[in-house]
Design an enzyme around this catalytic site. Structure first.
Site, PDB file in Angstrom:
ATOM      1  N   SER A 100       3.540  -7.566  -3.000  1.00  0.00           N
ATOM      2  CA  SER A 100       5.233  -7.716  -3.421  1.00  0.00           C
ATOM      3  C   SER A 100       5.490  -9.096  -2.963  1.00  0.00           C
ATOM      4  O   SER A 100       4.855  -9.690  -2.001  1.00  0.00           O
ATOM      5  CB  SER A 100       5.894  -6.729  -2.440  1.00  0.00           C
ATOM      6  OG  SER A 100       7.182  -7.062  -2.435  1.00  0.00           O
ATOM      7  N   TYR A 113       8.342  -3.222   5.494  1.00  0.00           N
ATOM      8  CA  TYR A 113       7.482  -3.067   4.437  1.00  0.00           C
ATOM      9  C   TYR A 113       6.797  -4.383   3.992  1.00  0.00           C
ATOM     10  O   TYR A 113       5.933  -4.611   3.497  1.00  0.00           O
ATOM     11  CB  TYR A 113       8.501  -2.784   3.177  1.00  0.00           C
ATOM     12  CG  TYR A 113       7.977  -2.934   1.740  1.00  0.00           C
ATOM     13  CD1 TYR A 113       7.199  -1.992   1.147  1.00  0.00           C
ATOM     14  CD2 TYR A 113       8.121  -4.201   0.906  1.00  0.00           C
ATOM     15  CE1 TYR A 113       6.698  -1.911   0.028  1.00  0.00           C
ATOM     16  CE2 TYR A 113       7.924  -4.022  -0.295  1.00  0.00           C
ATOM     17  CZ  TYR A 113       6.945  -2.980  -0.810  1.00  0.00           C
ATOM     18  OH  TYR A 113       6.607  -3.074  -2.051  1.00  0.00           O
TER      19      TYR A 113
END
Length: 243
Positions: free
Chosen positions: A132, A145
């Site tokens: 990501s 995350y």
């Protein structure tokens, strides 16, 4: 061609399955939700050589490794399974933190512990890690995350260097916001948000070209890179404004 996709029951994983479906392809789809896998299997069966489904929670490492042994050697593995805790400002519980790392990081190693020796013996294979853009700049509300994806980047880089001499290819993909169950949790405006089909189309193109690193959308990636060049005090002021 044999392709293994994790997190295949919805979102990016299901769309990867759809975009890779072809007469010469045998799909191995792995996820928790069996009913959704069965529905996807029914949808794609007529377009593929075979669609095999495996309902397993990737945090059950013993069962996961049994299933990977059952699958055997594949040509392409897309390590897509991942979760987030949303963008909450509170401090997450240790249980939630641990579970996220099990899904986003450790499950990938559980798979590769079984799969890598097989690919090494075959002297070919392509491993794709779905990371990501958040791994490059950590906002306070996404610290768990983002840190898991940063750890994944480092792990994937090490795998690439280790097995390059054995004919294995490794791709690390860093998407921005793509519409999925993961981003549906977000209650804020997401810059450069891509539809699921378009986001996966771009990633598939990068995979097919065997790109080692692909971060997109480009404008978003460049903004993050610029942020990382700013003095720490200025970055802090920007983060305070955003939060």
């Amino acid at each position: 061609m044999k392709i293994l996709i994790t997190g295949a029951s919805s979102g990016l994983g299901a769309e990867f399955a759809r975009q890779y479906a072809a007469a010469h392809v045998e799909l191995f789809l792995l996820a928790r939700r069996e009913e959704r896998l069965q529905k996807l299997q029914k949808e794609l069966r007529s377009t593929c050589k075979a669609v095999n489904i495996f309902a397993v929670d990737v945090t059950d490492f013993s069962l996961l490794q049994e299933k990977i042994e059952e699958i055997g050697v594949v040509d392409l593995v897309i390590l897509n399974a991942g979760i987030s805790l949303g963008h909450a400002q509170n401090i997450p519980t240790i249980a939630a933190f641990e579970n996220l790392y099990k899904v986003n990081v450790l499950a990938n190693h559980a798979i590769l512990e079984v799969l890598l020796p097989k690919l090494q013996a075959k002297k070919s294979g392509h491993i794709v890690f779905i990371s990501s853009l958040s791994s490059l700049f950590t906002l306070p509300s996404a610290k768990v995350y983002a840190s898991s994806k940063r750890a994944l980047n480092a792990y994937a880089e090490g795998i690439r260097y280790k097995y390059a001499q054995d004919g294995l290819h490794v791709s690390i993909l860093l998407p921005g916001f793509i519409k999925s169950e993961l981003t549906d949790k977000n209650d804020f405006a997401m810059p450069f948000l891509l539809e699921t089909k378009e986001g996966v189309r771009r990633m598939k193109k990068a995979i097919d070209k065997r790109k080692e690193f692909y971060a997109f959308p480009l404008r978003f990636y460049l903004i993050i890179q610029l942020m990382n060049l700013l003095p720490s005090a200025l970055r802090q002021r920007i983060v305070n404004y955003l939060h």
